[in-house]
Each structure stands twice: as C-alpha cells, then as structure tokens.
Design an enzyme around this catalytic site. Structure first.
Site, PDB file in Angstrom:
ATOM      1  N   GLU A  67       6.011   5.508  13.490  1.00 40.05           N
ATOM      2  CA  GLU A  67       6.173   6.954  13.667  1.00 40.05           C
ATOM      3  C   GLU A  67       4.909   7.542  13.079  1.00 40.05           C
ATOM      4  O   GLU A  67       4.755   7.593  11.862  1.00 40.05           O
ATOM      5  CB  GLU A  67       7.403   7.467  12.913  1.00 40.05           C
ATOM      6  CG  GLU A  67       8.713   6.786  13.262  1.00 40.05           C
ATOM      7  CD  GLU A  67       9.022   6.838  14.727  1.00 40.05           C
ATOM      8  OE1 GLU A  67       8.692   7.848  15.370  1.00 40.05           O
ATOM      9  OE2 GLU A  67       9.567   5.855  15.259  1.00 40.05           O
ATOM     10  N   CYS A  89       5.895  15.819   9.960  1.00 38.72           N
ATOM     11  CA  CYS A  89       5.336  15.176  11.145  1.00 38.72           C
ATOM     12  C   CYS A  89       5.785  15.903  12.400  1.00 38.72           C
ATOM     13  O   CYS A  89       5.185  15.765  13.456  1.00 38.72           O
ATOM     14  CB  CYS A  89       5.790  13.729  11.197  1.00 38.72           C
ATOM     15  SG  CYS A  89       7.561  13.578  11.005  1.00 38.72           S
TER      16      CYS A  89
HETATM   17  P1  NAP Z   1      -1.067   7.069   5.756  1.00 37.86           P
HETATM   18  O1  NAP Z   1      -2.245   7.286   4.922  1.00 37.86           O
HETATM   19  O2  NAP Z   1      -1.238   6.500   7.081  1.00 37.86           O
HETATM   20  O3  NAP Z   1      -0.111   6.156   4.867  1.00 37.86           O
HETATM   21  C1  NAP Z   1       1.170   5.804   5.330  1.00 37.86           C
HETATM   22  C2  NAP Z   1       1.656   4.585   4.574  1.00 37.86           C
HETATM   23  O4  NAP Z   1       0.850   3.471   4.913  1.00 37.86           O
HETATM   24  C3  NAP Z   1       1.574   4.731   3.063  1.00 37.86           C
HETATM   25  O5  NAP Z   1       2.714   4.115   2.504  1.00 37.86           O
HETATM   26  C4  NAP Z   1       0.327   3.959   2.728  1.00 37.86           C
HETATM   27  O6  NAP Z   1       0.341   3.441   1.449  1.00 37.86           O
HETATM   28  C5  NAP Z   1       0.422   2.843   3.729  1.00 37.86           C
HETATM   29  N1  NAP Z   1      -0.822   2.146   3.968  1.00 37.86           N
HETATM   30  C6  NAP Z   1      -2.051   2.670   4.145  1.00 37.86           C
HETATM   31  N2  NAP Z   1      -2.917   1.685   4.365  1.00 37.86           N
HETATM   32  C7  NAP Z   1      -2.246   0.518   4.315  1.00 37.86           C
HETATM   33  C8  NAP Z   1      -2.603  -0.837   4.440  1.00 37.86           C
HETATM   34  N3  NAP Z   1      -3.852  -1.217   4.695  1.00 37.86           N
HETATM   35  N4  NAP Z   1      -1.638  -1.766   4.312  1.00 37.86           N
HETATM   36  C9  NAP Z   1      -0.372  -1.422   4.063  1.00 37.86           C
HETATM   37  N5  NAP Z   1       0.021  -0.151   3.927  1.00 37.86           N
HETATM   38  C10 NAP Z   1      -0.896   0.817   4.053  1.00 37.86           C
HETATM   39  O7  NAP Z   1      -0.213   8.396   5.935  1.00 37.86           O
HETATM   40  P2  NAP Z   1       0.224   9.410   4.803  1.00 37.86           P
HETATM   41  O8  NAP Z   1      -1.027  10.095   4.395  1.00 37.86           O
HETATM   42  O9  NAP Z   1       1.063   8.787   3.755  1.00 37.86           O
HETATM   43  O10 NAP Z   1       1.185  10.365   5.610  1.00 37.86           O
HETATM   44  C11 NAP Z   1       0.752  11.454   6.339  1.00 37.86           C
HETATM   45  C12 NAP Z   1       0.745  11.141   7.801  1.00 37.86           C
HETATM   46  O11 NAP Z   1       1.983  10.605   8.212  1.00 37.86           O
HETATM   47  C13 NAP Z   1       0.544  12.351   8.651  1.00 37.86           C
HETATM   48  O12 NAP Z   1      -0.472  12.086   9.577  1.00 37.86           O
HETATM   49  C14 NAP Z   1       1.862  12.570   9.364  1.00 37.86           C
HETATM   50  O13 NAP Z   1       1.745  13.148  10.633  1.00 37.86           O
HETATM   51  C15 NAP Z   1       2.438  11.218   9.416  1.00 37.86           C
HETATM   52  N6  NAP Z   1       3.879  11.267   9.401  1.00 37.86           N
HETATM   53  C16 NAP Z   1       4.573  10.880  10.491  1.00 37.86           C
HETATM   54  C17 NAP Z   1       5.954  10.908  10.474  1.00 37.86           C
HETATM   55  C18 NAP Z   1       6.750  10.481  11.644  1.00 37.86           C
HETATM   56  O14 NAP Z   1       7.948  10.330  11.532  1.00 37.86           O
HETATM   57  N7  NAP Z   1       6.153  10.257  12.750  1.00 37.86           N
HETATM   58  C19 NAP Z   1       6.633  11.321   9.339  1.00 37.86           C
HETATM   59  C20 NAP Z   1       5.898  11.704   8.257  1.00 37.86           C
HETATM   60  C21 NAP Z   1       4.514  11.668   8.292  1.00 37.86           C
HETATM   61  P3  NAP Z   1      -0.499   4.092   0.251  1.00 37.86           P
HETATM   62  O15 NAP Z   1      -0.003   5.465   0.059  1.00 37.86           O
HETATM   63  O16 NAP Z   1      -0.166   3.190  -0.873  1.00 37.86           O
HETATM   64  O17 NAP Z   1      -1.925   4.041   0.692  1.00 37.86           O
END
Ligand code: NAP
Length: 681
Positions: free
Chosen positions: A261, A300
């Site tokens: 997502e 999101c």
């Molecule tokens: P993100 O930077 O992509 O991180 C998401 C998750 O992935 C975090 O738990 C992060 O952990 C982890 N992660 C990052 N790099 C990784 C790697 N190399 N290996 C394993 N895990 C890794 O996103 P975010 O900044 O937390 O969230 C914001 C984004 O999420 C926005 O773009 C939003 O649109 C989207 N979002 C989508 C939904 C949906 O349902 N579609 C819901 C909410 C948010 P760390 O924090 O430890 O780096």
C-alpha cells in the site's frame, strides 16, 4: 541519551545491543527513545513464529480466533486513553488519535464479527460451488483454502502507528497466520505501547504476534533473507521503498507474497452540477478542508488533487480558504488546537521539498510553507506546518506525480467530464477517489471511467452525506489498496483479506472424499436415514449426512387453485390453461414453485417443539422441472453443514433439500437454514 526500546520476540521482551536511532516528540522535538534490533536473531524470530505461533493458531477454529480478536478489541478499548496519551507525542490531536486508535480497534471488531458470521465452524475455508467434472457426479472439484504455514511480516508507515498494525493483524490472525510487526521509525514508540497492551492482555496464543523495535536488518542479517514461500510481507509506505523491497532476492526467488500500500495522488472531483449554493458544493468544500487537516494531511488517502469545473475554481478556493483560516495549529494537548504536528521535523523537511516542486509549478492560494502561527508550541522545534492550498494548470506533470505528505492540496480546473476522467488517471493508480455530485450520469461516467485506476471510489451526495464515512477512511469490509503507483495491493476487504493469508487449492475427488475433507456434505455422498428424525437431534447429536425422506405427496389441480386463491398468486401458468399451453416452458398448467416448497416443508418437518428452534431462510432456491397436476413429490433433506456458535446455546444447520418427482427428476433444490439447540448442559 534515551533508552532503546525492547523488541518482543520469541516469547519475551528482548533488549538490543545497539545504540539505536532516535525518535522524537513531534511537538517539542525532545528525544523520546531509540530503536535498534542489533542482537536480535532474525532467523530465530521467523522460525519462532512458524514453529510456535503458527501451530497454536491453527489449533483454533475460525470462530475461536474471532472471539480472541473481539476480546483483544475490548482490552485495547479499555486502555485506549493510555494510547491517546502517547499518541499526542506523535503530533496527533485527540481526534487524530481516535482515528488511529479507535479505527484500529474497529477493524479488530469488524473482523471478529465477520469471522463469526461468514466463516465456517472449523478452520478450512471452502470457496465457491462444487464443480462437476464428470458426467455422473462421482468426480468433482472444490476450492479450499488453508492457512499458510509461515509468518506475516508487516512493514508499517509512520502515519498510522496503531491502525496500520491492527488492520494487518486482524485478517492474518483470523486466517491462522502469526504476525511480525515492524513499525516505522518516527512513531514506533506508539506501536510499542500498543504491543505492550497486546502482550499484557495475555489473550493471544504464544508466538501469534512478535514486534521488532527497529529495522529488519541488523549486523546479524536481514529478516527477509529468512523468508520462505509460506511467508508474506505486507508493506505500507512510499512507492520508492515498495519498489526496492519487492525485488529483494529472497522474495523473488521464493515467490514470497508481497503486497504494497504505497503513496497515492488521490483526487476528489466536484461535479459540474454542484455549483455554489448546492448541498454538494458545501460537502465538497468541507471534505477537502477536512482531508487537508486531519492527521495534518498525513493520510495515504488524503485528497492531493481537487478537480473543480473551471467556472468554480474561485468559489472553491474562497470557501476552502475561509475554512482553513479558522484552523488553530499547535500543541495537540491544547483543546483549542484543531491541527497538530507532522510526525517529525524530518518529515516536515520532506514535505517542504515536495512543496517546492509544487509551488514552482503552481500558485499558493493559502498558507506559507515556511511560516505558521502556532499555539502552545515552538513552531521550529515542533514539526508544525501551515496547510497549503495551491492552484495550477491541470496539464502540469508535478501535480500528478509529487506527493507532499502533509496538509497540502492543489485545486485544478477541468472543462468536461471526459477530461476529468483522464486527469484522474494521470495519478497512475490511486487508493481512493471521490466525486461529489447529485447527477447520476456524472457519477456513472466518472466512476466507470476512473475505476480502473482506483481501489475505492466514494460518490458523495446529499443523500449519502449523513452516513458517509468520508473520502479518507478505509473500511474493513471494503478493499483498501490501489493499482499502479498505489502499490497494487489489496488489504482488508472483509474475508478477502483473510483469504490472502491462505493457500487456495483445487481439490478433486469423489463426493465422499470432498465431504470428509471439507466437513461439508457434498451431494453424492452417503446419506444416513435413522429411526430418529434429525429434527429431534440436538446440535451435538446431529451428523453431516443425517437425512429425512418425506412423501410422496400428489399435487392436484384443487391444491393449486386453493393456493392461488389463498395467496392471491393467480399467475397464468397456474390458472390459465390456454396461456400456459402457449408457453414452451410449461405446455400446460403447473403448480406454483412456492407451493412445492411449502409442501416439501410439510413433508420434512417434525412438528413438536424440539431442538430445531427456527427456520431463518433458504439459500440458492432453484425450480428445475415444472410440477404438473398429478405429479408426486418426494423431499430428501440432508444435514449439510453444522456451525455451532461459541457464545450461544444453539448453532446453525444448513440442510440440502432436493424435491423430486416420481421419475426421480429434481423439481426444486435449495438449502434450508435452521437454528438448532445445543444439549442443555
Ligand atoms: P517509507 O519511508 O517508505 O517507510 C515505510 C516503511 O518501510 C518503514 O517502516 C520503514 O522503516 C521501512 N523501510 C524503509 N526502507 C526499508 C528497507 N530498506 N528495508 C526494510 N524496511 C524499510 O514511508 P514512510 O515515510 O514511513 O511513510 C510515508 C509514506 O507512506 C507516504 O508516502 C504515504 O503515502 C505512504 N502511506 C501509504 C499508505 C497506504 O495504505 N497506502 C498508508 C500510509 C502511508 P524505517 O522507518 O525504519 O526506515
């Protein structure tokens, strides 16, 4: 330096040996704790889930798991004030916290009740009808779903630290698959609090939930390296991280199920009919302002692109601006504050970077990305940001490609419904879109045109508004996810979400074998006719295949005429010989189908009060062969499925009903649904 949070893995809280990454209070900027998973044995965590959590969950029936989810929801509800208190440190107002915490609890409750109502008593999910594969019915096919023997790894985004883990846990748990929760760094301290409450409740089986307080990778390895074809990954976060993770070599080599997502440039469309002064215009304005400010726009599902008929752009900007101007921003602990902080200053910098691309492409009509008036907070140390509303040219790529994950939206003009459908698709796949209109033609054109690019579409008008759950709220009963850029995933969606954690297998065999495997009687299997009428048996005494045969009963012209007069159903096929003869289906007058069903009931019921408490309906009723005057009917009623209810002194019994004529042809087939008492204890 603050303490490093502990992980809850292999049945206990475990400290990390690492120094960890800091997490900050979103409002004060103070460090609240650290995250590290160094020293945690990732291979052992996955193995523990598979060896301890999986078997313990699979021991339970769907209904038992549903009861545990319900109990967990109750426990979390009792303690939700504790979660709200911690949630305030993520920048959330009380309203935002309720969205996250109560929303997550609501998902548990929804799955608990769906599990009880829609899933069978055991732990095998039978999907669809039995498929005949041969001429005589001795070789059949049936799809069955069984739980995967792996772990469901959640990778969560920071914006919903409670709802996110719970919306993923509920379907996995109900399916019988243990979960490993990995929170996002900025708000992991709130997820840790949630997990503490789950662990302290002692409600869930050992190993059903594990929690990693930090990254999936540490000096000892990467959890993904230890995943197998029985495991799943549910990712929520940015599209770029999703793209990186889904190509992890182990995931591709072992075909590990991966759903994402991701971010989404959701749109909301104001219908051409919804001019100022209409209810729909007001609904649109209110919805846009709300979506910009709830959770400080870190949803999101928030509206990023507001498509408005060219003639209404000024009116919409004016009305939305007037609303945004009344929003008090600052410390969410202050009851006057309507919009709190972003999750952290790093996230605010990220939003400002994205905003730069948007302001270069368009015009700011409300707010200042670099300055905000706040109450009870330091605007720089806290991650506070003004809502920013922009306008621009709808053909500019940036508006369809750059997601500023904060209180940011752009009003974009359109000139025709066909044009706006094309603009909606330029988001390259979105979680949700909405159209606010009172015109059914507009609704139809927009929804059918935009649906292939959307996981969910809300049509909002004055009728739906009083009960509408809103553009931004994913519902547990409905699919959450979207194609393309939105990740291509589908979460929740009721029992579909449960099935995602199970393997669908096409089982082929004889009727008796399918009955034995599925626990559901399949036509062609043995029937057991005993001296005791099955309606005299309590739930525990009744067996699949128990049968009563009633009849024969002759159907006469006088029966049909009496029924027609009594009910008022004088349809020509029953009453008018010439007209009936002219109809190729009948050729002559025939009995009412409902008369046949009523006679069948008269033939199979055992009338005295007893274990059968009520008949609550029939399913799949089909009239297969016309019944002519003089035909003789026989009913064969067979117990097909027995579903005890854990919390009631009765259960549901589904009976296969087959009404045949003297030639042995089925004239009607259906399932009779009854409630049958358990034995008095
Ligand atoms: P993100 O930077 O992509 O991180 C998401 C998750 O992935 C975090 O738990 C992060 O952990 C982890 N992660 C990052 N790099 C990784 C790697 N190399 N290996 C394993 N895990 C890794 O996103 P975010 O900044 O937390 O969230 C914001 C984004 O999420 C926005 O773009 C939003 O649109 C989207 N979002 C989508 C939904 C949906 O349902 N579609 C819901 C909410 C948010 P760390 O924090 O430890 O780096």
């Amino acid at each position: 330096m603050t303490a490093v949070l502990q992980s809850h893995v292999q049945g206990r809280w475990q400290a990390s040996t690492g120094e960890g990454r800091p997490m900050f209070d979103a409002v004060t900027g103070d460090e609240v704790g650290r995250l590290a998973t160094d020293g945690i044995d990732m291979a052992a965590v996955a193995a523990y889930g598979r060896r301890t959590g999986g078997p313990a969950l699979r021991e339970l029936s769907f209904h038992q798991r549903a009861s545990l989810l319900k109990a967990l929801a109750g426990h979390l509800r009792e303690h939700r004030e504790e979660l709200y208190a911690v949630s305030a440190r993520t920048g959330a107002t009380l309203g935002d916290s309720k969205f996250d915490v109560d929303g997550g609890i609501g998902v548990l409750q929804a799955y608990a009740s769906k599990g009880k109502r829609e899933l069978p008593a055991g732990s095998v999910l039978v999907e669809g009808d039995v498929e005949p594969l041969g001429r005589t019915g001795v070789f059949l096919g049936q799809h069955v779903l069984t739980p995967l023997h792996g772990v469901a790894v959640q990778v969560n985004a920071y914006n919903f630290p409670c709802w996110g883990p719970l919306e993923k846990l509920a379907p996995a748990f109900l399916a019988g698959v243990p979960t490993i929760i990995k929170p996002a760094t900025p708000t992991a301290f709130l997820t840790a609090e949630l997990v503490r409450l789950i662990v302290e409740s002692e409600l869930l089986p050992e190993g059903a939930v594990q929690f990693l307080a930090g990254a999936l990778q540490n000096s000892g390895g990467d959890l993904f390296d230890h995943l197998t074809e029985q495991d799943l990954v549910s990712f929520t976060g940015s599209a770029s991280t999703a793209a990186r993770l889904r190509t992890h070599p182990t995931l591709t080599a072992r075909s590990v199920r991966f759903t994402a997502e991701a971010d989404s440039l959701n749109c909301s469309i104001l219908g051409p009919d919804a001019t100022p002064g209409t209810t729909e215009f007001d609904l649109y304005v209110q919805q846009l302002a709300t979506e910009m400010t709830v959770k400080a726009g870190q949803k999101c599902t928030a509206i990023r692109r507001a498509f408005v008929p060219s003639a209404q752009v000024d009116a919409v900007v004016e009305a939305v601006t007037a609303r945004l101007a009344t929003v008090t921003i600052g410390n969410p602990a202050n009851p006057d504050v309507r919009m709190g902080a972003l999750a952290g200053t790093e996230q605010r910098e990220e939003v400002r970077r994205s905003l730069k691309a948007l302001t270069d492409a368009g015009r700011v009509v409300f707010g200042d990305p670099d300055h905000v008036e706040v109450v009870d907070a330091d605007a720089e140390r806290g991650a506070l940001l003004s809502p920013v509303l922009l306008t621009g040219d709808p053909d500019t790529a940036a508006f369809h490609e750059v997601e500023a994950f904060g209180p940011v939206s752009t009003v974009l003009p359109y000139d025709s419904v066909d044009q706006v459908v094309g603009l909606a698709a330029r988001g390259q796949g979105s979680l949700v879109g909405s159209v606010v209109t009172a015109d059914p033609d507009v609704a139809r054109t927009v929804v059918l045109g935009a649906a292939p690019w959307h996981g969910r579409v809300l049509v909002l008008d004055a009728t739906a508004a009083p009960e509408s759950t809103g553009h931004g709220s994913p519902m547990p009963q409905l699919v959450h996810g979207g194609p393309g850029r939105a990740g291509g995933g589908e979460e929740m969606g009721g029992i579909r979400g449960v099935a995602h954690h199970m393997q669908r297998t096409a089982v082929q065999g004889s009727p008796a074998m399918l009955t034995a495997i599925t626990g559901r009687w399949v036509r062609g299997s043995e029937r057991t006719v005993t001296d005791v009428h099955p309606f005299r048996k309590h739930l525990e005494e009744l067996r699949i295949g128990d049968t009563v045969v009633g009849g024969p009963r002759r159907v006469t012209q006088s029966d049909v005429e009496q029924f027609a007069e009594f009910t008022g159903d004088t349809f020509y096929a029953h009453m008018d010989a010439a007209a009936a003869a002219a109809n190729t289906f009948f050729g002559e007058r025939v009995a009412h189908g409902y008369l046949v069903v009523s006679f069948a009931a008269g033939l199979f019921v055992d009338p005295a009060p007893g274990p059968v408490l009520a008949n609550f309906g029939v399913d799949s009723l089909r009239f297969l062969t016309p019944v002519k005057f003089g035909d003789e009917l026989t009913i064969t009623l067979t117990a097909k499925q027995i579903t005890p209810r854990d919390t009631a002194d009765y259960g549901e019994v589904r009976w296969d009903a087959d009404v045949t004529n003297a030639a042995g042809e089925s004239v009607a087939r259906y399932d009779v649904l009854t409630l049958v008492a358990k034995q008095a204890s």
